[in-house]
Design a protein around this motif. Structure first.
Motif, PDB file in Angstrom:
ATOM      1  N   ALA A  79      -3.645   5.792  -4.672  1.00 30.28           N
ATOM      2  CA  ALA A  79      -3.675   4.436  -4.109  1.00 30.28           C
ATOM      3  C   ALA A  79      -3.786   3.374  -5.198  1.00 30.28           C
ATOM      4  CB  ALA A  79      -4.827   4.303  -3.122  1.00 30.28           C
ATOM      5  N   GLU A  80      -4.479   3.689  -6.309  1.00 27.46           N
ATOM      6  CA  GLU A  80      -4.678   2.688  -7.358  1.00 27.46           C
ATOM      7  C   GLU A  80      -3.462   2.523  -8.277  1.00 27.46           C
ATOM      8  OE1 GLU A  80      -6.180   6.633  -8.822  1.00 27.46           O
ATOM      9  OE2 GLU A  80      -6.469   5.479  -6.989  1.00 27.46           O
ATOM     10  N   ALA A  81      -2.475   3.407  -8.169  1.00 30.26           N
ATOM     11  CA  ALA A  81      -1.284   3.312  -9.025  1.00 30.26           C
ATOM     12  C   ALA A  81      -0.445   2.098  -8.633  1.00 30.26           C
ATOM     13  CB  ALA A  81      -0.444   4.582  -8.914  1.00 30.26           C
ATOM     14  N   THR A  82       0.073   1.399  -9.627  1.00 29.17           N
ATOM     15  CA  THR A  82       0.931   0.243  -9.350  1.00 29.17           C
ATOM     16  C   THR A  82       2.270   0.728  -8.794  1.00 29.17           C
ATOM     17  OG1 THR A  82       1.966   0.242 -11.539  1.00 29.17           O
ATOM     18  CG2 THR A  82      -0.093  -1.033 -11.279  1.00 29.17           C
ATOM     19  N   ASP A  83       2.947  -0.158  -8.088  1.00 28.63           N
ATOM     20  CA  ASP A  83       4.271   0.183  -7.566  1.00 28.63           C
ATOM     21  C   ASP A  83       5.218   0.549  -8.710  1.00 28.63           C
ATOM     22  OD1 ASP A  83       3.438  -0.261  -4.982  1.00 28.63           O
ATOM     23  OD2 ASP A  83       4.399  -2.226  -4.790  1.00 28.63           O
ATOM     24  N   ARG A  84       5.108  -0.163  -9.813  1.00 27.68           N
ATOM     25  CA  ARG A  84       5.958   0.118 -10.976  1.00 27.68           C
ATOM     26  C   ARG A  84       5.718   1.537 -11.488  1.00 27.68           C
ATOM     27  NH1 ARG A  84       5.555  -0.010 -16.508  1.00 27.68           N
ATOM     28  NH2 ARG A  84       7.456  -0.580 -17.620  1.00 27.68           N
ATOM     29  N   ALA A  85       4.461   1.928 -11.621  1.00 30.39           N
ATOM     30  CA  ALA A  85       4.130   3.273 -12.094  1.00 30.39           C
ATOM     31  C   ALA A  85       4.598   4.335 -11.100  1.00 30.39           C
ATOM     32  CB  ALA A  85       2.630   3.392 -12.339  1.00 30.39           C
ATOM     33  N   VAL A  86       4.463   4.038  -9.824  1.00 31.71           N
ATOM     34  CA  VAL A  86       4.884   4.994  -8.800  1.00 31.71           C
ATOM     35  C   VAL A  86       6.405   5.176  -8.842  1.00 31.71           C
ATOM     36  CG1 VAL A  86       5.030   5.403  -6.303  1.00 31.71           C
ATOM     37  CG2 VAL A  86       2.889   4.594  -7.320  1.00 31.71           C
TER      38      VAL A  86
ATOM     39  N   GLN B 199       8.265   1.858   2.023  1.00 35.58           N
ATOM     40  CA  GLN B 199       7.306   2.939   1.782  1.00 35.58           C
ATOM     41  C   GLN B 199       6.295   2.534   0.708  1.00 35.58           C
ATOM     42  OE1 GLN B 199       9.101   6.617   0.513  1.00 35.58           O
ATOM     43  NE2 GLN B 199       7.260   7.796   0.947  1.00 35.58           N
ATOM     44  N   LEU B 200       6.782   1.864  -0.333  1.00 29.64           N
ATOM     45  CA  LEU B 200       5.872   1.350  -1.359  1.00 29.64           C
ATOM     46  C   LEU B 200       4.915   0.323  -0.761  1.00 29.64           C
ATOM     47  CD1 LEU B 200       8.182   0.809  -4.464  1.00 29.64           C
ATOM     48  CD2 LEU B 200       6.221   2.354  -4.329  1.00 29.64           C
TER      49      LEU B 200
ATOM     50  N   PRO C  79      -2.428  -2.230   2.226  1.00 31.84           N
ATOM     51  CA  PRO C  79      -2.707  -2.684   3.591  1.00 31.84           C
ATOM     52  C   PRO C  79      -2.181  -4.081   3.927  1.00 31.84           C
ATOM     53  CG  PRO C  79      -4.723  -1.894   2.507  1.00 31.84           C
ATOM     54  CD  PRO C  79      -3.627  -1.849   1.501  1.00 31.84           C
ATOM     55  N   ASP C  80      -2.229  -5.013   2.985  1.00 29.86           N
ATOM     56  CA  ASP C  80      -1.835  -6.391   3.285  1.00 29.86           C
ATOM     57  C   ASP C  80      -0.478  -6.764   2.697  1.00 29.86           C
ATOM     58  OD1 ASP C  80      -4.244  -6.746   4.613  1.00 29.86           O
ATOM     59  OD2 ASP C  80      -5.276  -7.349   2.769  1.00 29.86           O
ATOM     60  N   ALA C  81       0.308  -5.782   2.293  1.00 30.15           N
ATOM     61  CA  ALA C  81       1.583  -6.067   1.621  1.00 30.15           C
ATOM     62  C   ALA C  81       2.644  -6.524   2.615  1.00 30.15           C
ATOM     63  CB  ALA C  81       2.072  -4.824   0.893  1.00 30.15           C
ATOM     64  N   ASP C  82       3.491  -7.403   2.133  1.00 32.39           N
ATOM     65  CA  ASP C  82       4.649  -7.851   2.901  1.00 32.39           C
ATOM     66  C   ASP C  82       5.794  -6.873   2.625  1.00 32.39           C
ATOM     67  OD1 ASP C  82       6.833  -9.096   4.032  1.00 32.39           O
ATOM     68  OD2 ASP C  82       6.772 -10.865   2.738  1.00 32.39           O
ATOM     69  N   PRO C  83       6.249  -6.108   3.627  1.00 34.54           N
ATOM     70  CA  PRO C  83       7.301  -5.121   3.390  1.00 34.54           C
ATOM     71  C   PRO C  83       8.632  -5.757   2.969  1.00 34.54           C
ATOM     72  CG  PRO C  83       6.558  -5.054   5.687  1.00 34.54           C
ATOM     73  CD  PRO C  83       5.743  -6.094   4.978  1.00 34.54           C
ATOM     74  N   ALA C  84       8.792  -7.039   3.219  1.00 38.34           N
ATOM     75  CA  ALA C  84      10.039  -7.717   2.851  1.00 38.34           C
ATOM     76  C   ALA C  84       9.942  -8.434   1.502  1.00 38.34           C
ATOM     77  CB  ALA C  84      10.411  -8.722   3.942  1.00 38.34           C
ATOM     78  N   ASP C  85       8.849  -8.239   0.773  1.00 39.94           N
ATOM     79  CA  ASP C  85       8.656  -8.911  -0.519  1.00 39.94           C
ATOM     80  C   ASP C  85       9.823  -8.608  -1.452  1.00 39.94           C
ATOM     81  OD1 ASP C  85       7.850  -9.936  -2.958  1.00 39.94           O
ATOM     82  OD2 ASP C  85       5.927  -8.909  -2.992  1.00 39.94           O
ATOM     83  N   TRP C  86      10.470  -9.620  -1.944  1.00 44.94           N
ATOM     84  CA  TRP C  86      11.652  -9.447  -2.799  1.00 44.94           C
ATOM     85  C   TRP C  86      11.307  -8.766  -4.116  1.00 44.94           C
ATOM     86  CZ3 TRP C  86      11.751 -11.653  -7.599  1.00 44.94           C
ATOM     87  CH2 TRP C  86      10.890 -12.727  -7.839  1.00 44.94           C
ATOM     88  N   ARG C  87      10.094  -8.959  -4.586  1.00 41.50           N
ATOM     89  CA  ARG C  87       9.705  -8.343  -5.863  1.00 41.50           C
ATOM     90  C   ARG C  87       9.716  -6.809  -5.767  1.00 41.50           C
ATOM     91  NH1 ARG C  87       6.939 -12.661  -4.765  1.00 41.50           N
ATOM     92  NH2 ARG C  87       6.845 -14.366  -6.232  1.00 41.50           N
ATOM     93  N   ARG C  88       9.232  -6.300  -4.671  1.00 39.99           N
ATOM     94  CA  ARG C  88       9.214  -4.851  -4.459  1.00 39.99           C
ATOM     95  C   ARG C  88      10.639  -4.333  -4.300  1.00 39.99           C
ATOM     96  NH1 ARG C  88       5.346  -5.020  -1.225  1.00 39.99           N
ATOM     97  NH2 ARG C  88       3.749  -4.479  -2.720  1.00 39.99           N
TER      98      ARG C  88
END
Length: 188
Positions: free
Chosen positions: A81-88, A134-135, A140-149
Motif C-alpha cells: 500500500a505504501e508503494a508509489t504508483d510510479r514504483a508499482v 486499478q492503480l 481510498p480518496d484517489a480520483d480514478p480519472a486523474d490524468w496524471r495516473r
C-alpha cells in the motif's frame, strides 16, 4: 480443497498443452493454414475441450498478451500500500519484461506468424485505462480519472513498447538494464 487444486492444475496444464500444440502448428504451417480441428488433434483434445479454454484460434494467439496483462494486474494487486504508483508501474513492467525474456522465442514466433498471416491482427502488449483505475483503487480518496495516473500508465507502457521492439530481434547484452535505462529516460 485438494481436488479443486488438482483440477485447476490439470486445467492449466491442458490449456498450456493446447497453446503449445497450436503454436507448433502455427510456426510449421502458418496461422492461416491451421484449423481448430488441427489444434485439437495435435493437443489430443476434443473440440469441446478447446472451446472450454478458447473461443477461437485467435484467442490462442492472444494468450501471451493475456498472460502479460495478468502479470501487470497481479503485480498491482500485490503491491504494498505504501508503494508509489510510479514504483508499482515500474515493478509491473519489470515483471512483464522478465516474462518476455523467458518467452522470447514464442513472442518472436508470434510476431512472425502474425506478419505472415493475411487474417490475423495480434494485440500488442498494452496497459490501458483499467490499469490506471486499478492503480487508483489502491488509494481510498484517489480520483480514478486523474490524468496524471493515466499519463504514468501511458508513459510506462510506451517505455515498455520501446524496450520490447529493441529486445525481440536480439542483440541486447543486458535486456533488463536496457529496460531500466528506457524507463529512466521516460521518467517512469
Amino acid at each position: 480443497m485438494a481436488i479443486t487444486s488438482l483440477r485447476d492444475r490439470k486445467r492449466e496444464q491442458n490449456r498450456s498443452a493446447t497453446v503449445r500444440a497450436a503454436w507448433t502448428l502455427f510456426i510449421e504451417r502458418g496461422y492461416d493454414h491451421v484449423t481448430v480441428g488441427d489444434i485439437c488433434a495435435a493437443a489430443d483434445i476434443a473440440p469441446r475441450t478447446f472451446h472450454r479454454y478458447f473461443a477461437s484460434k485467435e484467442d490462442v494467439v492472444a494468450e501471451p498478451v493475456r498472460r502479460m496483462t495478468a502479470i501487470v494486474t497481479g503485480h498491482i494487486d500485490g503491491a504494498p500500500a505504501e508503494a508509489t504508483d510510479r514504483a508499482v508501474m515500474r515493478g509491473a513492467m519489470v515483471e512483464v519484461a522478465r516474462y518476455v525474456v523467458e518467452h522470447r522465442l514464442l513472442l518472436t514466433a508470434l510476431r512472425t506468424v502474425a506478419q505472415q498471416s493475411t487474417h490475423l491482427k495480434v494485440p500488442h502488449p498494452d496497459a490501458g485505462p483499467d490499469v490506471a483505475a486499478q492503480l487508483a483503487a489502491r488509494h481510498p480518496d484517489a480520483d480514478p480519472a486523474d490524468w496524471r495516473r493515466r499519463l504514468l500508465v501511458g508513459c510506462s507502457t510506451a517505455a515498455f513498447r520501446v524496450w520490447y521492439e529493441d529486445f525481440l530481434p536480439g542483440g541486447l547484452d543486458d535486456p533488463m538494464d536496457h529496460l531500466e535505462s528506457i524507463m529512466d529516460a521516460a521518467g517512469t
